[in-house]
Design a protein around this motif. Structure first.
Motif, PDB file in Angstrom:
ATOM      1  N   ARG A  85       0.863  -1.196  -0.044  1.00 17.56           N
ATOM      2  CA  ARG A  85       0.084   0.005  -0.072  1.00 17.56           C
ATOM      3  C   ARG A  85       0.934   1.223   0.040  1.00 17.56           C
ATOM      4  NH1 ARG A  85      -3.098  -2.770   3.861  1.00 17.56           N
ATOM      5  NH2 ARG A  85      -2.215  -1.361   5.368  1.00 17.56           N
ATOM      6  N   GLU A  86       1.844   1.161   0.896  1.00 15.13           N
ATOM      7  CA  GLU A  86       2.805   2.244   0.886  1.00 15.13           C
ATOM      8  C   GLU A  86       3.550   2.802  -0.371  1.00 15.13           C
ATOM      9  OE1 GLU A  86       4.482   5.824   1.898  1.00 15.13           O
ATOM     10  OE2 GLU A  86       2.782   4.929   2.756  1.00 15.13           O
ATOM     11  N   LEU A  87       3.936   1.494  -1.005  1.00 15.18           N
ATOM     12  CA  LEU A  87       4.643   1.456  -2.267  1.00 15.18           C
ATOM     13  C   LEU A  87       3.916   2.257  -3.504  1.00 15.18           C
ATOM     14  CD1 LEU A  87       6.875  -1.706  -2.135  1.00 15.18           C
ATOM     15  CD2 LEU A  87       7.654   1.021  -2.115  1.00 15.18           C
ATOM     16  N   ALA A  88       2.436   1.625  -3.519  1.00 14.72           N
ATOM     17  CA  ALA A  88       1.421   2.092  -4.283  1.00 14.72           C
ATOM     18  C   ALA A  88       1.304   3.545  -4.096  1.00 14.72           C
ATOM     19  CB  ALA A  88       0.195   1.133  -4.308  1.00 14.72           C
ATOM     20  N   ARG A  92       2.065   6.721  -6.795  1.00 17.19           N
ATOM     21  CA  ARG A  92       0.901   7.725  -7.384  1.00 17.19           C
ATOM     22  C   ARG A  92       1.376   9.349  -7.069  1.00 17.19           C
ATOM     23  NH1 ARG A  92      -2.441   4.167  -4.425  1.00 17.19           N
ATOM     24  NH2 ARG A  92      -2.531   5.795  -2.855  1.00 17.19           N
ATOM     25  N   ASN A  93       2.229   9.192  -5.978  1.00  9.58           N
ATOM     26  CA  ASN A  93       2.371  10.786  -5.548  1.00  9.58           C
ATOM     27  C   ASN A  93       3.601  11.190  -6.196  1.00  9.58           C
ATOM     28  OD1 ASN A  93       0.070  11.073  -3.986  1.00  9.58           O
ATOM     29  ND2 ASN A  93       1.094  10.519  -2.234  1.00  9.58           N
ATOM     30  N   ARG A  94       4.583  10.230  -6.324  1.00  5.37           N
ATOM     31  CA  ARG A  94       5.906  10.458  -7.049  1.00  5.37           C
ATOM     32  C   ARG A  94       6.710  11.868  -6.335  1.00  5.37           C
ATOM     33  NH1 ARG A  94       7.489   6.314  -9.859  1.00  5.37           N
ATOM     34  NH2 ARG A  94       6.015   5.781 -11.567  1.00  5.37           N
ATOM     35  N   ARG A  95       6.590  11.928  -5.058  1.00  4.67           N
ATOM     36  CA  ARG A  95       7.318  12.825  -4.275  1.00  4.67           C
ATOM     37  C   ARG A  95       7.679  12.165  -3.266  1.00  4.67           C
ATOM     38  NH1 ARG A  95       3.809  14.977  -0.398  1.00  4.67           N
ATOM     39  NH2 ARG A  95       1.862  14.619  -0.760  1.00  4.67           N
ATOM     40  N   SER A  96       8.668  12.841  -2.318  1.00  2.00           N
ATOM     41  CA  SER A  96       8.855  12.475  -1.031  1.00  2.00           C
ATOM     42  C   SER A  96       7.948  12.856  -0.250  1.00  2.00           C
ATOM     43  CB  SER A  96      10.474  12.913  -0.742  1.00  2.00           C
ATOM     44  OG  SER A  96      10.500  14.498  -0.586  1.00  2.00           O
TER      45      SER A  96
END
Length: 111
Positions: A85-88, A92-96
């Motif tokens: 879930r965290e990797l997904a 999705r967000n593509r940011r730190s």
């Protein structure tokens, strides 16, 4: 080491850390030392984040090894659904961002 493990068919190495690209640091050295022996070796990364290792976890681990269900690299008691879930979310967000906070929120909301 050859004399100690030469008669073994399978070795399970417990690691405290993961080196990206090589797996376990100790197990990489053990594999090199045992390069002439035909052996099925498994690296199990445990103790992540200071998490304790329980007897039940060890029993499951060794039962999986004996039954041939253990991957070459395994993370002991890792909640893979939580990590996926965290990797997904990160993809999705593509940011730190606050991954630790997101994971804690997920754990709190699902347990």
């Amino acid at each position: 080491m050859h004399a100690a493990l030469g008669g073994s068919r399978q070795v399970v190495l417990l690691e405290r850390a993961l080196a990206v690209g090589i797996g376990g640091i100790v197990s990489a050295n053990v594999r090199t030392a045992l390069s002439g022996i035909q052996l099925d070796g498994h690296t199990v990364v445990a103790w992540l984040g200071g998490r304790a290792i329980t007897k039940a976890s060890l029993h499951r681990l060794f039962a999986d090894a004996i039954a041939g269900r253990l991957e070459q690299l395994t993370f002991l008691d890792l909640d893979t659904e939580l990590m996926e879930r965290e990797l997904a979310r990160m993809a999705r967000n593509r940011r730190s961002g606050p991954s630790a906070e997101n994971i804690l929120r997920d754990v709190g909301s699902n347990r």
